[in-house]
Every structure is written in structure tokens, then in C-alpha cells.
Design a protein around this motif. Structure first.
Motif, PDB file in Angstrom:
ATOM      1  N   PRO A 177       0.833  -1.211   0.000  1.00 35.91           N
ATOM      2  CA  PRO A 177       0.000   0.000   0.000  1.00 35.91           C
ATOM      3  C   PRO A 177       0.867   1.261   0.000  1.00 35.91           C
ATOM      4  CG  PRO A 177       0.150  -0.857   2.213  1.00 35.91           C
ATOM      5  CD  PRO A 177       0.922  -1.825   1.337  1.00 35.91           C
ATOM      6  N   LEU A 178       0.229   2.393  -0.320  1.00 39.00           N
ATOM      7  CA  LEU A 178       0.936   3.667  -0.288  1.00 39.00           C
ATOM      8  C   LEU A 178       1.302   4.029   1.150  1.00 39.00           C
ATOM      9  CD1 LEU A 178      -0.985   5.962  -2.812  1.00 39.00           C
ATOM     10  CD2 LEU A 178       1.456   5.432  -2.867  1.00 39.00           C
ATOM     11  N   PRO A 179       2.456   4.665   1.362  1.00 42.39           N
ATOM     12  CA  PRO A 179       2.814   5.093   2.723  1.00 42.39           C
ATOM     13  C   PRO A 179       1.857   6.157   3.240  1.00 42.39           C
ATOM     14  CG  PRO A 179       4.337   6.002   1.106  1.00 42.39           C
ATOM     15  CD  PRO A 179       3.481   5.017   0.366  1.00 42.39           C
ATOM     16  N   GLN A 180       1.813   6.310   4.540  1.00 35.89           N
ATOM     17  CA  GLN A 180       0.925   7.288   5.159  1.00 35.89           C
ATOM     18  C   GLN A 180       1.515   8.694   5.041  1.00 35.89           C
ATOM     19  OE1 GLN A 180      -2.105   6.566   6.413  1.00 35.89           O
ATOM     20  NE2 GLN A 180      -1.783   4.430   5.780  1.00 35.89           N
ATOM     21  N   GLY A 181       0.632   9.666   4.864  1.00 41.50           N
ATOM     22  CA  GLY A 181       1.068  11.058   4.779  1.00 41.50           C
ATOM     23  C   GLY A 181       1.187  11.528   3.338  1.00 41.50           C
ATOM     24  N   PHE A 182       0.755  12.776   3.093  1.00 43.51           N
ATOM     25  CA  PHE A 182       0.757  13.313   1.730  1.00 43.51           C
ATOM     26  C   PHE A 182       2.163  13.407   1.161  1.00 43.51           C
ATOM     27  CE2 PHE A 182       1.031  17.004  -1.130  1.00 43.51           C
ATOM     28  CZ  PHE A 182       0.143  16.604  -2.120  1.00 43.51           C
ATOM     29  N   GLY A 183       3.102  13.928   1.961  1.00 43.90           N
ATOM     30  CA  GLY A 183       4.472  14.067   1.497  1.00 43.90           C
ATOM     31  C   GLY A 183       5.103  12.740   1.157  1.00 43.90           C
ATOM     32  N   ALA A 184       4.854  11.730   1.990  1.00 44.67           N
ATOM     33  CA  ALA A 184       5.418  10.404   1.736  1.00 44.67           C
ATOM     34  C   ALA A 184       4.823   9.784   0.478  1.00 44.67           C
ATOM     35  CB  ALA A 184       5.169   9.503   2.939  1.00 44.67           C
ATOM     36  N   GLN A 185       3.533  10.029   0.238  1.00 44.38           N
ATOM     37  CA  GLN A 185       2.891   9.496  -0.957  1.00 44.38           C
ATOM     38  C   GLN A 185       3.435  10.158  -2.222  1.00 44.38           C
ATOM     39  OE1 GLN A 185      -1.356   9.852  -0.477  1.00 44.38           O
ATOM     40  NE2 GLN A 185      -1.444   8.391   1.222  1.00 44.38           N
TER      41      GLN A 185
END
Length: 326
Positions: A177-185
Motif C-alpha cells: 500500500p501507499l505510505p501514510q502522509g501526503f508528502g510520503a505518498q
């Protein structure tokens, strides 16, 4: 300007209509959407096959199926898919965004490289820099898109193995899954775009830089550029304000015409790096004889090409004030 845009759109619509008709006929007559069902072992009952044929509109003549598909577009209905639970419109929308971010970033990178290297090669004609740029341009121009993508992917895998850590992403358009947090995504998506973007951009840059060099050399020898130099303007100002602006017009034309080939290159690039974009959607649809998914892909990509070419025509007036559309 508005009248010209309306005329171009009016001319483009019949072209789009004819292209969809031809592709629909070819796709409908070249395969059987029921082939996957018919080759099952044990075979399904005849009632199941008849119901599936009715759902896929195979009980209607091919011309009537095309008309049903065409009129359904005005209701947002792209037709039934071989996959009974697949919403073609929603699937195409999601994959279109994935593919377009690859194409957009690759085109921007290719244009920047082409303009910078093309101008430097023209200004330093027959120098070592010009020869080096020419060599690299022809080198990447001779490389098939899929082969360059495979080389970059293997280089990324070898680098990760050498440092014993996954630094370069070589598979997929994002982590699952995508990592948590907008910056991390954002960082994760950007990381997955590095190799596919470089692969797609280098092929386009190679040709575009040659066009830019040729256009820049032609403009540098015009009377108005020599006049600007004779009036005492600095070489930098003459090159940027007077020469470069007019030299961008041929590059604009070539970029617009090359969009279709960039989309085909994106299909190959997505296949190599296993992206779930429009390329993967098209290839799966061809393998399963999913006519309506193929038609949705064609409709979206053809519309993008037409709109992009229209924007390129309108951009001519911005680059060259002498051009007026009456």
C-alpha cells in the motif's frame, strides 16, 4: 482566434468519428469476446454462453453495435466489458491519470533537454560540444523505447543489489500500500516515475534536439538577427529574445505531431515497468478481445492528440506575433 479553434474542432470531429468506426469494425471482426468462456474446461452450459453473448451485444449486427456504442457515449456508457464487473469509464479515468502524469513529465523533461542542448549545439556549431550532443542524440534516436527501458530497469535492479537496499524503484507506478502522509505518498509516486520518465524522455529528446539545432541555425542566419547584433544588442539578448522565440515554432509542430508516438512509447514503457496505466489496459483488452475497452482507449487518446494539436496551433500566434488566424 476563437473562430479558428471552432473550425479546427469541427474538422477534427469527423476524423475522430471515422477512426472510431474503423477500429470498431477491425476489433469486432478480428476476435471473439466469448473465446475465454468457450475454452473453459468443463465448458459452460449453452444458456450461460447465450446470456453472455446478449450482455456483450453480440446478438446484434456489428453496425448496430457500433451505433449503440456511439449513442451510449452521450449517456456516459462506454459499453459492456468482457469482465462483467468492470466499469469501463471509471477504470479508464483512473488509468488515464497514471499514464498522463508519465507522459506530461517526460515531455517537459524532453523539451527542456531538447531546447537547451539544441541551442548550445547551434551556438557552438562544429565544436566538441556539438559533436558530443550529436552523438548522444543519434545514439538515443537509434534505441528502441522498450530496449532502453529494459536497460534502465536492469541498471536499477543491479544498483539496488549492489547497495543491498531498494533505492531505485523498478516495478509499479506506486507502492502497495501507499505510505501514510501526503508528502510520503508524493515522494513514493515520484520515486516510481524516475526510470520510466527518463526512458520515455530520452527517446523524444533525441529527435527534438536535432530539430531545435536546425531551427536555431536557420534563425541565427536571418537578417533581423544580424540587424539586432549590428544595433549593439548583447549576444545573449539576441539569442534568447529574438532567435530562440522564432526557433521554437518548428519544435512546437514536431512535438504536437509526435504525441501519438509518445503515447505508443508509453504503452511499451508501462509494460516494462509494470505500470497499471492505459498501456496495460489496452494490452489486456487486446488479449481478451475486449472491444469496448479498446474503443474507450482509442477515444480518450485520440481526443488528447486532437486537443494537443489544437493547442500547438494556437501557440504559434504566441511565439510569432506575425501569425494571425482570420
Amino acid at each position: 482566434m476563437l473562430a479558428f479553434a471552432v473550425r479546427r474542432i469541427a474538422v477534427s470531429l469527423p476524423i475522430l468519428l471515422i477512426s472510431t468506426f474503423i477500429v470498431f469494425m477491425l476489433a469486432s471482426l478480428s476476435g471473439n469476446p466469448l473465446s475465454g468462456l468457450l475454452t473453459r474446461n468443463p465448458p459452460p452450459p449453452p444458456e450461460t454462453i447465450a446470456l453472455e453473448a446478449q450482455r456483450l451485444r453480440l446478438d446484434h449486427p456489428v453496425l448496430e453495435r457500433y451505433w449503440m456504442w456511439l449513442t451510449g457515449l452521450f449517456r456516459g456508457d462506454f459499453g459492456p466489458s468482457v469482465q462483467s464487473n468492470l466499469d469501463i469509464g471509471a477504470e479508464v479515468a483512473g488509468r488515464f491519470l497514471i499514464t498522463m502524469r508519465l507522459i506530461a513529465v517526460a515531455m517537459i523533461l524532453a523539451l527542456v533537454l531538447a531546447v537547451v542542448i539544441g541551442v548550445i549545439s547551434a551556438v557552438k556549431q562544429y565544436s566538441k560540444t556539438d559533436y558530443a550532443a550529436t552523438f548522444l542524440g543519434f545514439l538515443f534516436l537509434a534505441m528502441p523505447a522498450f530496449w532502453l527501458a529494459i536497460l534502465l530497469k536492469q541498471a536499477g535492479i543491479d544498483f539496488n543489489n549492489a547497495v543491498d537496499e531498494q533505492i531505485i524503484y523498478t516495478i509499479g507506478d506506486s507502492s502497495v500500500p501507499l505510505p501514510q502522509g501526503f508528502g510520503a505518498q508524493v515522494a513514493d509516486i515520484a520515486g516510481h516515475m524516475v526510470l520510466p520518465t527518463i526512458s520515455l524522455a530520452l527517446i523524444s529528446y533525441a529527435a527534438w534536439s536535432r530539430y531545435q539545432r536546425s531551427a536555431m541555425l536557420e534563425v541565427m542566419n536571418t537578417d533581423y538577427v544580424r540587424l539586432a547584433r549590428a544595433k549593439g544588442l548583447s549576444r545573449r539578448r539576441v539569442m534568447i529574445k529574438h532567435a530562440l522565440r522564432n526557433a521554437l515554432i518548428p519544435l512546437t509542430t514536431v512535438t504536437a505531431l509526435d504525441l501519438a508516438s509518445i503515447i505508443s512509447g508509453a504503452v511499451l514503457t508501462e509494460t516494462v515497468f509494470q505500470w497499471r496505466g492505459m498501456g496495460d489496459l489496452l494490452l489486456n483488452a487486446i488479449r481478451t478481445d475486449d472491444v469496448y475497452v479498446v474503443m474507450a482507449w482509442l477515444l480518450i487518446t485520440a481526443t488528447v492528440v486532437i486537443v494537443f494539436n489544437l493547442l500547438a496551433d494556437l501557440l504559434y500566434a504566441v511565439l510569432d506575433p506575425r501569425i494571425r488566424y482570420a
